[in-house]
Design a protein around this motif. Structure first.
Motif, PDB file in Angstrom:
ATOM      1  N   GLY A  99     -14.287  80.087 -44.512  1.00 30.61           N
ATOM      2  CA  GLY A  99     -13.268  80.943 -45.128  1.00 30.61           C
ATOM      3  C   GLY A  99     -13.845  82.278 -45.562  1.00 30.61           C
ATOM      4  O   GLY A  99     -14.424  83.024 -44.758  1.00 30.61           O
ATOM      5  N   ILE A 100     -13.729  82.571 -46.843  1.00 33.18           N
ATOM      6  CA  ILE A 100     -14.169  83.855 -47.375  1.00 33.18           C
ATOM      7  C   ILE A 100     -15.655  84.110 -47.103  1.00 33.18           C
ATOM      8  O   ILE A 100     -16.075  85.236 -46.854  1.00 33.18           O
ATOM      9  N   TYR A 101     -16.446  83.017 -47.111  1.00 33.55           N
ATOM     10  CA  TYR A 101     -17.892  83.195 -46.915  1.00 33.55           C
ATOM     11  C   TYR A 101     -18.209  83.516 -45.457  1.00 33.55           C
ATOM     12  O   TYR A 101     -19.094  84.331 -45.179  1.00 33.55           O
ATOM     13  N   THR A 102     -17.472  82.885 -44.531  1.00 34.82           N
ATOM     14  CA  THR A 102     -17.641  83.195 -43.111  1.00 34.82           C
ATOM     15  C   THR A 102     -17.265  84.652 -42.860  1.00 34.82           C
ATOM     16  O   THR A 102     -17.962  85.392 -42.161  1.00 34.82           O
ATOM     17  N   PHE A 103     -16.159  85.066 -43.488  1.00 36.29           N
ATOM     18  CA  PHE A 103     -15.707  86.456 -43.350  1.00 36.29           C
ATOM     19  C   PHE A 103     -16.761  87.407 -43.925  1.00 36.29           C
ATOM     20  O   PHE A 103     -17.142  88.399 -43.291  1.00 36.29           O
ATOM     21  N   ALA A 104     -17.231  87.098 -45.136  1.00 32.95           N
ATOM     22  CA  ALA A 104     -18.223  87.968 -45.777  1.00 32.95           C
ATOM     23  C   ALA A 104     -19.489  88.040 -44.937  1.00 32.95           C
ATOM     24  O   ALA A 104     -20.155  89.079 -44.888  1.00 32.95           O
ATOM     25  N   PHE A 105     -19.819  86.941 -44.281  1.00 33.49           N
ATOM     26  CA  PHE A 105     -21.034  86.948 -43.464  1.00 33.49           C
ATOM     27  C   PHE A 105     -20.853  87.817 -42.217  1.00 33.49           C
ATOM     28  O   PHE A 105     -21.614  88.757 -41.993  1.00 33.49           O
ATOM     29  N   TRP A 106     -19.827  87.494 -41.416  1.00 31.84           N
ATOM     30  CA  TRP A 106     -19.697  88.189 -40.138  1.00 31.84           C
ATOM     31  C   TRP A 106     -19.226  89.637 -40.313  1.00 31.84           C
ATOM     32  O   TRP A 106     -19.820  90.567 -39.754  1.00 31.84           O
ATOM     33  N   VAL A 107     -18.173  89.816 -41.100  1.00 27.61           N
ATOM     34  CA  VAL A 107     -17.628  91.166 -41.249  1.00 27.61           C
ATOM     35  C   VAL A 107     -18.471  91.979 -42.225  1.00 27.61           C
ATOM     36  O   VAL A 107     -18.823  93.127 -41.952  1.00 27.61           O
ATOM     37  N   GLY A 108     -18.816  91.370 -43.374  1.00 27.73           N
ATOM     38  CA  GLY A 108     -19.556  92.101 -44.406  1.00 27.73           C
ATOM     39  C   GLY A 108     -21.010  92.337 -44.026  1.00 27.73           C
ATOM     40  O   GLY A 108     -21.442  93.475 -43.844  1.00 27.73           O
ATOM     41  N   SER A 109     -21.762  91.235 -43.899  1.00 26.41           N
ATOM     42  CA  SER A 109     -23.207  91.375 -43.694  1.00 26.41           C
ATOM     43  C   SER A 109     -23.533  91.914 -42.311  1.00 26.41           C
ATOM     44  O   SER A 109     -24.324  92.850 -42.173  1.00 26.41           O
ATOM     45  N   ILE A 110     -22.961  91.300 -41.277  1.00 30.20           N
ATOM     46  CA  ILE A 110     -23.407  91.626 -39.917  1.00 30.20           C
ATOM     47  C   ILE A 110     -22.760  92.913 -39.408  1.00 30.20           C
ATOM     48  O   ILE A 110     -23.457  93.830 -38.976  1.00 30.20           O
ATOM     49  N   LEU A 111     -21.424  92.996 -39.511  1.00 29.20           N
ATOM     50  CA  LEU A 111     -20.753  94.160 -38.930  1.00 29.20           C
ATOM     51  C   LEU A 111     -20.903  95.402 -39.820  1.00 29.20           C
ATOM     52  O   LEU A 111     -21.500  96.407 -39.414  1.00 29.20           O
ATOM     53  N   ILE A 112     -20.393  95.305 -41.063  1.00 29.09           N
ATOM     54  CA  ILE A 112     -20.406  96.480 -41.942  1.00 29.09           C
ATOM     55  C   ILE A 112     -21.821  96.827 -42.396  1.00 29.09           C
ATOM     56  O   ILE A 112     -22.204  97.986 -42.464  1.00 29.09           O
ATOM     57  N   GLY A 113     -22.598  95.806 -42.707  1.00 34.72           N
ATOM     58  CA  GLY A 113     -23.927  96.072 -43.254  1.00 34.72           C
ATOM     59  C   GLY A 113     -25.007  96.219 -42.195  1.00 34.72           C
ATOM     60  O   GLY A 113     -26.126  96.620 -42.509  1.00 34.72           O
ATOM     61  N   GLY A 114     -24.692  95.865 -40.939  1.00 36.11           N
ATOM     62  CA  GLY A 114     -25.737  95.868 -39.925  1.00 36.11           C
ATOM     63  C   GLY A 114     -25.393  96.689 -38.691  1.00 36.11           C
ATOM     64  O   GLY A 114     -25.948  97.768 -38.457  1.00 36.11           O
ATOM     65  N   SER A 119     -22.128  92.100 -49.753  1.00 36.39           N
ATOM     66  CA  SER A 119     -21.589  90.946 -49.029  1.00 36.39           C
ATOM     67  C   SER A 119     -22.672  89.902 -48.792  1.00 36.39           C
ATOM     68  O   SER A 119     -22.456  88.706 -48.976  1.00 36.39           O
ATOM     69  N   THR A 120     -23.836  90.371 -48.362  1.00 37.40           N
ATOM     70  CA  THR A 120     -24.937  89.446 -48.098  1.00 37.40           C
ATOM     71  C   THR A 120     -25.302  88.689 -49.363  1.00 37.40           C
ATOM     72  O   THR A 120     -25.499  87.469 -49.347  1.00 37.40           O
ATOM     73  N   MET A 121     -25.359  89.403 -50.490  1.00 35.62           N
ATOM     74  CA  MET A 121     -25.689  88.748 -51.752  1.00 35.62           C
ATOM     75  C   MET A 121     -24.603  87.732 -52.118  1.00 35.62           C
ATOM     76  O   MET A 121     -24.883  86.664 -52.650  1.00 35.62           O
ATOM     77  N   TYR A 122     -23.361  88.079 -51.824  1.00 33.34           N
ATOM     78  CA  TYR A 122     -22.248  87.171 -52.119  1.00 33.34           C
ATOM     79  C   TYR A 122     -22.403  85.873 -51.335  1.00 33.34           C
ATOM     80  O   TYR A 122     -22.242  84.772 -51.864  1.00 33.34           O
ATOM     81  N   VAL A 123     -22.762  86.025 -50.055  1.00 30.31           N
ATOM     82  CA  VAL A 123     -22.936  84.833 -49.215  1.00 30.31           C
ATOM     83  C   VAL A 123     -24.152  84.034 -49.679  1.00 30.31           C
ATOM     84  O   VAL A 123     -24.087  82.813 -49.838  1.00 30.31           O
ATOM     85  N   VAL A 124     -25.262  84.742 -49.902  1.00 29.03           N
ATOM     86  CA  VAL A 124     -26.512  84.047 -50.236  1.00 29.03           C
ATOM     87  C   VAL A 124     -26.401  83.378 -51.610  1.00 29.03           C
ATOM     88  O   VAL A 124     -26.839  82.248 -51.800  1.00 29.03           O
ATOM     89  N   ILE A 125     -25.790  84.057 -52.569  1.00 31.90           N
ATOM     90  CA  ILE A 125     -25.774  83.512 -53.932  1.00 31.90           C
ATOM     91  C   ILE A 125     -24.591  82.568 -54.139  1.00 31.90           C
ATOM     92  O   ILE A 125     -24.772  81.434 -54.593  1.00 31.90           O
TER      93      ILE A 125
END
Lengths: 417, 261
Positions: free
Chosen positions: A276-291, A323-329
């Motif tokens: 859910g939100i964590y999958t979104f935060a990972f792919w969209v937040g960490s990988i796409l937006i942050g990477g 986003s990455t911190m949100y997923v990791v923490i």
């Protein structure tokens, strides 16, 4: 011929300066009120619970703490690795490191269940705890960086510049490794218990720290009409791109390692596909937006040369970092702990991940405001610092910045080998 | 400079001195019995905890009845957890996640065989407790007799122990408390968990609230005792039944053992 670098206070019009200060102070004030509210009521007013015990404040705090150590990189590259072109940026780098760390620590402290017992944390130690070590790593970091700033700014400090710089570099590596190890040494939870989290946090800190540094530098220079030449901009944006790529690489290895071990399959399929939100935060937040997006901008032949696009890339790295911190923490806490491998929990009186369901957490507004308050503390210290002391170089135009060894080699690249 | 008042000092008032002396004597003689009585009463708690014993629980899941919550109710009464009240604006579902729980029932199903198991979960009182390792102030500690608990004067509420505990055994007190038990002081902003009814240990009582309640129901699924005494009922039971630790892979040497998991 290298010109002498002149540092000047940040001389924007007083109305503008006090306006910025007022905004930051208001954000800090609101953060303080949020702290008072959560402290008075108790943590039930937050989204945190007995399964997700660290919430949004920790996301901001850990981000700021690692960004602080990353912000010091620029100074280290100049002093320790002897790249003269980075030298004019050393002072701002040190100031940001102290300011961001202060902001992050304030969030950590105000999110304690018993913040008034901070004195206990300062007087009573358990040295098998990485937290206890961090108290020394953080305070030591501030002291060393302040000394480092003195060696940069004061003629008498000159001879100590490199030794202190080397000490600061090793200290910051220890600090970020320690921050990553807060999570990496937790055997209980599936997402943690991975030694790679220590070095991964170091590389993340490189990227986040530089992104914050770039934005602050560009904002401060643009406000006052100081010049950032294409030469230094290219160096900084290439460095940011390198760090972002490095961060992606470490995340890739972390998840590949988890995927390889059969016992982590469930966690990975949850995080990467069904979270859910964590999958979104990972792919969209960490990988796409942050990477990927920042990499595309930074390596784009046209956009990579444009100040605004580089600033946008830095902002994306920061959003991705949060986003990455949100997923990791938070994601790692929400995923149920593997209490009974091979069995499914049908009922539980304490939310043990019934049927494999993740724990619920949704951040409350006071948590967000507290986090933003910490960010504002970091920025306020920086703003006051550059205003009253000579932190910023007068210009970073191509003919002013020191020659770099890179330019010496330009002739060699003119002809194909 | 010369002190001119020296010669003008008033003569010592003997009577006053005698009176004060007598008053002090009478006062002391009235307070002393209280002090001595108090000291006598406190005697069992004044002796330090010994590592000659290691307290633990043996749980026979075959005897743990589905739907029975006697152990939980007894624990709540013993430790004043039944006095917790939900803050008004809070939803029931959120309160379920935020209220303190020291012992809980878990119902499991084996993924391969479909076999159902019921068991109570609480702090497992590890010999090498991760919560103690990570606590920055030393508030989370292990007593010489093996009980793992929180010193509520040192706990700063950082919740790192909750991150580290592999059993999700700990609770954070999210709300302000009223009307607590004197034997179990609790406070907003601290972490807590099962302490094997530590005040009962200090007064030399036999068992824990959960074990007593389980026995009273006639299930006898929870047995409390000294793991170091080979003659104790718990040691005898562990000798007779195949038991295991939860998350055995972590090698924490827990003080709570389960049969039939």
């Amino acid at each position: 011929m290298m010109k002498r670098i002149v540092y000047r206070e940040w001389r924007i019009p007083p109305a503008r300066f006090w306006g910025i200060l007022g905004i930051l102070a208001s954000v800090i004030g609101i953060g303080t009120l949020s702290f008072g509210y959560m402290e008075h009521q108790g943590h039930w007013v937050t989204g945190m619970n007995n399964a997700v015990v660290w919430g949004l404040p920790h996301v901001f705090a850990v981000f700021l703490v690692i960004a602080a150590s990353g912000a010091l990189n620029i100074a280290s590259i100049g002093t320790v690795f002897r790249k003269p072109i980075y030298k004019p940026l050393g002072r701002l780098s040190g100031l940001l490191a102290v300011a961001l760390l202060m902001g992050g620590l304030l969030i950590l402290v105000t999110d304690l269940g018993r913040p008034e017992r901070l004195i206990v944390a300062i007087t009573s130690y358990n040295f098998s705890s990485i937290f206890a070590w961090n108290i020394f790593l953080y305070t030591g970091f501030m002291a060393i960086v302040i000394a480092y700033l003195w060696t940069m700014a004061d003629r008498q400090g000159g001879p100590f510049n490199r030794p202190v710089g080397i000490l600061a570099l090793f200290w910051r590596l220890a600090l970020t490794t320690g921050t990553g190890s807060i999570f990496g040494f937790l055997v209980a939870r599936e997402a943690y218990s991975a030694a790679i989290l220590g070095p991964m946090f170091v590389i993340l800190s490189f990227a986040y720290g530089l992104a914050v540094f770039l934005l602050v530098l560009m904002f401060a220079f643009a406000e006052e009409g100081r010049v950032i030449g294409p030469k230094i901009l290219r160096r900084l944006k290439n460095l940011l791109a390198l760090f972002v790529a490095g961060a992606l690489y470490f995340m890739l290895i972390y998840h590949l390692t988890n995927l390889y071990a059969a016992k982590h399959d469930d966690f990975e399929s949850w995080l990467l596909l069904h979270g859910g939100i964590y999958t979104f935060a990972f792919w969209v937040g960490s990988i796409l937006i942050g990477g990927l997006l920042p990499l595309w901008i930074l390596y784009h032949p046209e956009k990579g040369k444009n100040c605004n696009w580089v600033a946008a890339a830095a902002a994306l790295v920061i959003v991705g970092g949060l986003s990455t911190m949100y997923v990791v923490i938070i994601g790692s806490q929400a995923y149920p702990m593997p209490l009974f491998p091979g069995q499914t929990i049908l009922e539980s009186g304490f939310g043990d991940g019934v049927g494999g369901r993740a724990a619920s957490y949704w951040p409350s507004i006071p948590e967000l405001l507290l986090g933003l308050g910490g960010v504002a503390v970091g920025l306020l210290i920086t703003a006051v610092g550059v205003r009253v002391l000579q932190f910023l170089p007068e210009s970073l135009a191509d003919d002013v910045v020191p020659v770099d060894e890179e330019t010496l080699g330009e002739a060699a690249f003119a002809k194909p080998a | 400079m010369k002190d001119e008042n020296r010669t003008n000092l008033e003569p010592v008032d003997r009577e006053r001195r005698t009176f004060i002396g007598a008053a002090a004597g009478v006062g002391a003689s009235m307070v002393a019995p209280g002090v001595i009585l108090h000291a006598v009463e406190a005697a069992p708690r004044a002796t330090s905890v010994s590592s000659d014993v290691r307290w633990g629980l043996a749980i026979d899941t075959a005897k743990c009845a589905e739907g029975c919550s006697a152990c939980i109710d007894a624990c709540d009464r013993e430790n004043g957890l039944d006095l917790q009240t939900k803050p008004k604006p809070l939803s029931e579902s959120k309160w379920d996640q935020q209220k303190a729980v020291w012992i809980r029932k878990v119902k499991l199903q084996d993924n391969q065989t479909g076999r159902i198991t019921n068991l109570p979960m609480m702090c497992q009182h590890c010999e090498d407790p991760p919560c103690v390792d990570v606590c920055p102030t030393g508030a989370s500690f292990k007593r010489a007799d093996g009980i793992v608990m929180v010193d509520r004067h040192l706990c700063i509420g950082c919740r790192y122990c909750m991150m580290a505990c592999p059993y999700k055994a700990r609770s954070f007190i999210h709300e302000a408390l009223e009307g607590q038990l004197t034997s179990v002081p609790r406070g907003k902003g601290c972490v807590e968990s099962c302490n094997l009814c530590v005040d009962r240990r200090d007064y030399g009582e036999e068992s824990t609230a959960c074990a007593d309640a389980c026995a009273a129901e006639g299930h006898n699924a929870i047995v409390f005792g000294d793991l170091k005494d080979p003659e104790s009922p718990i040691s005898q039971l562990l000798k007779a039944l195949p038991t295991r630790q939860i998350r055995e892979d972590l090698e924490l040497n827990t003080g709570v053992r389960y049969a039939g998991v």
